[in-house]
Design a protein around this motif. Structure first.
Motif, short mmCIF file in Angstrom:
data_model
loop_
_atom_site.label_atom_id
_atom_site.label_comp_id
_atom_site.label_asym_id
_atom_site.label_seq_id
_atom_site.Cartn_x
_atom_site.Cartn_y
_atom_site.Cartn_z
N ALA A 12 0.83 -1.21 0.00
CA ALA A 12 0.00 0.00 0.00
C ALA A 12 0.86 1.26 0.00
CB ALA A 12 -0.92 -0.01 1.22
N ARG A 13 1.96 1.26 0.75
CA ARG A 13 2.85 2.43 0.76
C ARG A 13 3.48 2.64 -0.62
NH1 ARG A 13 5.98 1.44 6.44
NH2 ARG A 13 4.34 2.22 7.77
N ARG A 14 3.96 1.56 -1.21
CA ARG A 14 4.58 1.69 -2.53
C ARG A 14 3.56 2.14 -3.57
NH1 ARG A 14 8.84 -3.27 -3.12
NH2 ARG A 14 10.21 -2.57 -1.46
N TRP A 15 2.35 1.61 -3.49
CA TRP A 15 1.31 2.01 -4.43
C TRP A 15 0.99 3.50 -4.26
CZ3 TRP A 15 -0.91 0.76 -8.72
CH2 TRP A 15 -2.14 1.28 -9.07
N GLY A 16 0.94 3.95 -3.01
CA GLY A 16 0.68 5.36 -2.76
C GLY A 16 1.79 6.24 -3.29
N ARG A 17 3.05 5.83 -3.09
CA ARG A 17 4.17 6.61 -3.61
C ARG A 17 4.13 6.63 -5.14
NH1 ARG A 17 8.89 3.85 -1.08
NH2 ARG A 17 7.76 3.30 0.76
N TRP A 18 3.80 5.52 -5.75
CA TRP A 18 3.75 5.46 -7.21
C TRP A 18 2.63 6.35 -7.74
CZ3 TRP A 18 0.12 3.94 -10.81
CH2 TRP A 18 0.58 3.87 -12.13
N ARG A 19 1.48 6.33 -7.07
CA ARG A 19 0.36 7.17 -7.53
C ARG A 19 0.71 8.64 -7.42
NH1 ARG A 19 -5.50 5.61 -6.06
NH2 ARG A 19 -5.73 7.18 -7.65
N LYS A 20 1.45 9.00 -6.35
CA LYS A 20 1.85 10.40 -6.21
C LYS A 20 2.82 10.80 -7.31
CE LYS A 20 1.20 10.89 -1.27
NZ LYS A 20 1.87 11.02 0.02
N SER A 21 3.73 9.89 -7.67
CA SER A 21 4.73 10.23 -8.66
C SER A 21 4.21 10.03 -10.08
CB SER A 21 5.98 9.37 -8.45
OG SER A 21 5.68 8.03 -8.74
N ALA A 22 3.06 9.42 -10.26
CA ALA A 22 2.54 9.15 -11.60
C ALA A 22 1.72 10.30 -12.15
CB ALA A 22 1.69 7.88 -11.58
N THR A 23 1.72 11.43 -11.51
CA THR A 23 0.98 12.60 -12.04
C THR A 23 1.73 13.17 -13.24
OG1 THR A 23 2.14 14.04 -10.52
CG2 THR A 23 0.02 13.15 -9.79
N ARG A 24 1.12 14.11 -13.94
CA ARG A 24 1.76 14.70 -15.12
C ARG A 24 3.02 15.44 -14.74
NH1 ARG A 24 -2.65 17.30 -19.10
NH2 ARG A 24 -3.16 15.34 -20.09
N TRP A 25 3.99 15.33 -15.62
CA TRP A 25 5.23 16.07 -15.40
C TRP A 25 5.03 17.49 -15.90
CZ3 TRP A 25 5.64 11.02 -17.45
CH2 TRP A 25 6.19 10.11 -16.56
N PRO A 26 5.44 18.44 -15.14
CA PRO A 26 5.33 19.83 -15.61
C PRO A 26 6.29 20.05 -16.78
CG PRO A 26 6.15 19.72 -13.33
CD PRO A 26 5.89 18.33 -13.78
#
Length: 144
Positions: A92-106
């Protein structure tokens, strides 16, 4: 000569030495048999008590062993559940970190390297943004 008094009628008898010895032998044999039976009965009772005590001790030993095994099983189950919970928490922690980092890149940030995760499906290459027109689609070739 010996005088013997009958216990039933109270009459006195005179008996010589050989008759007296026979009577004493009969009485002694009867007493001996009675004592022998009494001792055998006591020995049998002691044997039964010893067997019952051994059975009770064996039963208590088996119950203690079963309780120890049950406690060990419960401890192993608890550690297994704790490991499973820890694994689920890590996922769950890894999934949460991945979801946070999977947003659009500016646009100002550099493009991620090829060794990092692939971009999300909503991300479009820079040429699409500047041209505003997507590249032409490839059409399947027709077969002759």
């Amino acid at each position: 000569m010996h005088d013997i008094i009958c216990p039933h009628c109270g009459k006195a008898f005179k008996i010589d030495e050989s008759g007296y010895a026979d009577i004493v032998k009969q009485v002694r044999d009867g007493e001996f048999e009675a004592q022998l039976h009494e001792r055998l009965e006591l020995a049998e009772r002691d044997k039964r008590n010893a067997v019952a005590l051994a059975q009770a001790q064996l039963t208590s030993d088996m119950q203690r062993a079963a309780a120890a095994k049950d406690a060990e099983i419960q401890a192993l189950k608890a550690s297994l559940e704790a490991g499973e919970t820890a694994r689920q928490l890590a996922v769950a922690r890894r999934w949460g970190r991945w979801r946070k980092s999977a947003t659009r890149w500016p646009a100002s940030s550099p493009r991620p390297s090829k060794t990092s995760r692939p971009p999300p499906s909503s991300w479009k290459p820079a040429c699409w943004v500047s041209c505003k027109t997507p590249p032409p689609r490839k059409t399947p070739r027709s077969r002759p």
